[in-house]
Structure formats: structure tokens, C-alpha cells
Scaffold this motif. Sequence first.
Motif, PDB file in Angstrom:
ATOM      1  N   ASN A 113       7.990  12.988  30.297  1.00 15.54           N
ATOM      2  CA  ASN A 113       8.850  13.625  29.301  1.00 15.54           C
ATOM      3  C   ASN A 113       8.285  13.307  27.932  1.00 15.54           C
ATOM      4  OD1 ASN A 113      10.768  14.694  31.132  1.00 15.54           O
ATOM      5  ND2 ASN A 113      11.614  12.653  31.371  1.00 15.54           N
ATOM      6  N   TRP A 114       8.179  14.330  27.095  1.00 15.76           N
ATOM      7  CA  TRP A 114       7.532  14.176  25.804  1.00 15.76           C
ATOM      8  C   TRP A 114       8.299  14.977  24.759  1.00 15.76           C
ATOM      9  CZ3 TRP A 114       3.604  17.925  23.725  1.00 15.76           C
ATOM     10  CH2 TRP A 114       3.042  17.463  22.524  1.00 15.76           C
ATOM     11  N   THR A 115       8.628  14.356  23.641  1.00 13.71           N
ATOM     12  CA  THR A 115       9.324  15.054  22.561  1.00 13.71           C
ATOM     13  C   THR A 115       8.299  15.717  21.649  1.00 13.71           C
ATOM     14  OG1 THR A 115      11.154  13.481  22.631  1.00 13.71           O
ATOM     15  CG2 THR A 115      10.929  14.816  20.624  1.00 13.71           C
ATOM     16  N   ASN A 116       8.375  17.033  21.577  1.00 10.54           N
ATOM     17  CA  ASN A 116       7.519  17.820  20.686  1.00 10.54           C
ATOM     18  C   ASN A 116       8.437  18.621  19.770  1.00 10.54           C
ATOM     19  OD1 ASN A 116       5.615  19.326  19.383  1.00 10.54           O
ATOM     20  ND2 ASN A 116       4.924  20.449  21.183  1.00 10.54           N
ATOM     21  N   ASN A 117       8.452  18.255  18.507  1.00 10.50           N
ATOM     22  CA  ASN A 117       9.331  18.928  17.549  1.00 10.50           C
ATOM     23  C   ASN A 117       8.727  20.195  16.971  1.00 10.50           C
ATOM     24  OD1 ASN A 117      11.426  17.049  17.807  1.00 10.50           O
ATOM     25  ND2 ASN A 117      10.331  15.628  16.472  1.00 10.50           N
ATOM     26  N   LEU A 118       7.551  20.579  17.455  1.00 10.47           N
ATOM     27  CA  LEU A 118       6.908  21.818  17.011  1.00 10.47           C
ATOM     28  C   LEU A 118       6.836  22.801  18.178  1.00 10.47           C
ATOM     29  CD1 LEU A 118       4.083  20.269  14.806  1.00 10.47           C
ATOM     30  CD2 LEU A 118       6.307  21.172  14.073  1.00 10.47           C
ATOM     31  N   ALA A 119       6.444  24.040  17.878  1.00 12.31           N
ATOM     32  CA  ALA A 119       6.448  25.094  18.896  1.00 12.31           C
ATOM     33  C   ALA A 119       5.203  25.095  19.785  1.00 12.31           C
ATOM     34  CB  ALA A 119       6.604  26.460  18.224  1.00 12.31           C
ATOM     35  N   THR A 120       4.139  24.399  19.371  1.00 13.03           N
ATOM     36  CA  THR A 120       2.917  24.353  20.183  1.00 13.03           C
ATOM     37  C   THR A 120       2.424  22.915  20.284  1.00 13.03           C
ATOM     38  OG1 THR A 120       1.454  24.692  18.287  1.00 13.03           O
ATOM     39  CG2 THR A 120       2.188  26.678  19.469  1.00 13.03           C
ATOM     40  N   ALA A 121       1.426  22.725  21.127  1.00 13.22           N
ATOM     41  CA  ALA A 121       0.796  21.410  21.266  1.00 13.22           C
ATOM     42  C   ALA A 121      -0.710  21.615  21.422  1.00 13.22           C
ATOM     43  CB  ALA A 121       1.353  20.670  22.474  1.00 13.22           C
ATOM     44  N   ASP A 122      -1.466  20.691  20.854  1.00  7.31           N
ATOM     45  CA  ASP A 122      -2.912  20.651  21.073  1.00  7.31           C
ATOM     46  C   ASP A 122      -3.145  19.826  22.332  1.00  7.31           C
ATOM     47  OD1 ASP A 122      -3.419  22.015  18.647  1.00  7.31           O
ATOM     48  OD2 ASP A 122      -3.296  20.128  17.546  1.00  7.31           O
ATOM     49  N   TYR A 123      -4.055  20.286  23.188  1.00  5.03           N
ATOM     50  CA  TYR A 123      -4.322  19.555  24.421  1.00  5.03           C
ATOM     51  C   TYR A 123      -5.818  19.357  24.611  1.00  5.03           C
ATOM     52  CZ  TYR A 123      -5.637  24.031  26.476  1.00  5.03           C
ATOM     53  OH  TYR A 123      -6.251  25.237  26.727  1.00  5.03           O
ATOM     54  N   ASN A 124      -6.149  18.358  25.413  1.00  5.78           N
ATOM     55  CA  ASN A 124      -7.529  18.044  25.732  1.00  5.78           C
ATOM     56  C   ASN A 124      -7.529  17.316  27.066  1.00  5.78           C
ATOM     57  OD1 ASN A 124     -10.070  16.740  25.953  1.00  5.78           O
ATOM     58  ND2 ASN A 124     -10.324  16.828  23.744  1.00  5.78           N
ATOM     59  N   ALA A 125      -8.511  17.620  27.902  1.00  5.04           N
ATOM     60  CA  ALA A 125      -8.682  16.891  29.162  1.00  5.04           C
ATOM     61  C   ALA A 125     -10.145  16.971  29.574  1.00  5.04           C
ATOM     62  CB  ALA A 125      -7.797  17.469  30.260  1.00  5.04           C
ATOM     63  N   ASP A 126     -10.615  15.910  30.194  1.00  2.00           N
ATOM     64  CA  ASP A 126     -11.981  15.935  30.717  1.00  2.00           C
ATOM     65  C   ASP A 126     -12.069  15.089  31.975  1.00  2.00           C
ATOM     66  OD1 ASP A 126     -13.070  13.119  30.002  1.00  2.00           O
ATOM     67  OD2 ASP A 126     -12.237  13.844  28.119  1.00  2.00           O
ATOM     68  N   ILE A 127     -13.031  15.439  32.822  1.00  2.00           N
ATOM     69  CA  ILE A 127     -13.309  14.682  34.033  1.00  2.00           C
ATOM     70  C   ILE A 127     -14.787  14.326  34.046  1.00  2.00           C
ATOM     71  CG2 ILE A 127     -11.455  15.699  35.394  1.00  2.00           C
ATOM     72  CD1 ILE A 127     -13.476  17.582  36.679  1.00  2.00           C
ATOM     73  N   THR A 128     -15.140  13.295  34.782  1.00  2.85           N
ATOM     74  CA  THR A 128     -16.552  12.929  34.893  1.00  2.85           C
ATOM     75  C   THR A 128     -17.303  14.063  35.594  1.00  2.85           C
ATOM     76  OG1 THR A 128     -16.038  11.747  36.937  1.00  2.85           O
ATOM     77  CG2 THR A 128     -16.197  10.431  34.932  1.00  2.85           C
ATOM     78  N   THR A 129     -18.575  14.224  35.241  1.00  2.00           N
ATOM     79  CA  THR A 129     -19.359  15.329  35.785  1.00  2.00           C
ATOM     80  C   THR A 129     -19.567  15.212  37.285  1.00  2.00           C
ATOM     81  OG1 THR A 129     -21.409  14.201  35.235  1.00  2.00           O
ATOM     82  CG2 THR A 129     -20.565  15.779  33.626  1.00  2.00           C
ATOM     83  N   THR A 130     -19.406  14.018  37.843  1.00  2.00           N
ATOM     84  CA  THR A 130     -19.580  13.833  39.286  1.00  2.00           C
ATOM     85  C   THR A 130     -18.258  13.891  40.041  1.00  2.00           C
ATOM     86  OG1 THR A 130     -19.473  11.437  39.014  1.00  2.00           O
ATOM     87  CG2 THR A 130     -21.671  12.453  38.993  1.00  2.00           C
ATOM     88  N   ALA A 131     -17.173  14.220  39.360  1.00  2.00           N
ATOM     89  CA  ALA A 131     -15.849  14.246  39.995  1.00  2.00           C
ATOM     90  C   ALA A 131     -15.772  15.335  41.060  1.00  2.00           C
ATOM     91  CB  ALA A 131     -14.765  14.468  38.947  1.00  2.00           C
TER      92      ALA A 131
END
Length: 142
Positions: A61-79
Motif C-alpha cells: 500500500n502506497w500513498t500517492n497524492n498525485l495522479a501519476t507515478a514514475d516507475y523503474n525496474a530492472d533485472i540482472t541480464t542472466t535472470a
Amino acid sequence: MKTSNFKLLGISIAMTLFIATFTSCSSDDGPSVNITVNEGPSGDIGGDFTGNGGSGSRTINWTNNLATADYNADITTTAMGTFQMVVRDASGTIVLDRSLNGNSGPDSIDGVTNAGEPGSWTVTITLTSFSGDGSYSLSAGN
């Protein structure tokens, strides 16, 4: 003589049972995943995840008081396996559903969610047959 053979046999059986008990215990080394959550000082969230072929998910659960969110995700290249991040706004509408597949496609994603209702958002991280590690983050958009 029979008494001493009987004692020796009893001791041998007891030692065998003792050794068998401690060497035959099952191990919890089966496939598993671990998903951590860290909250930053400005309300941003993020974390790391690891797996050795297991599957699992975690909802945050995350409180976001704005209409959008910036996101980022990465996995190791050998995953191997799949990482998925689904974000729902305060009204329950999906504003982001992105995945990374180990051994195919890109090893990172980033961007801005669709616009949604500010308030209490939920973020679900799901790992499926995942081996490797990675990280994710979310911060309130503009």
C-alpha cells in the motif's frame, strides 16, 4: 556375556537413531523468492527482489497524492522467469501493468503510469519461476 551384548546392541540402536534423526531432516532449499520494500524520505518506495526458481508476490500500500507515478525496474541480464509490476490507483483502476522476462526482451523498464485517482495506491510485485535478482522503485509523478 549376553547382558553386555544386549547393552552394546541397545547403544548401537540408540546412536543409529540419533544420527538418522539429524542427518535426514528435510531442507528448505527449494525454489523461493524474496521481495523487499523500502520507503524513502519523500514517500517514494522501492526495493530489491531475488529468486532461485520460485514464484510469489507481494502487495504494497502506497500513498500517492498525485495522479501519476514514475516507475523503474530492472533485472540482472542472466535472470530467468518473469517479474511483473501492477499498480492500481485509489479507485482500484490499473494504471500500470508491466513485465520483464528473463532471457528475452529488455532487462529494464521505466516511465510514467497512466493518470489515476490520487490517494492510497497498491503496488503488486509478482515473480514467476524467477531466478536472479533485480530492483524496482516508484515515486509520485508530476
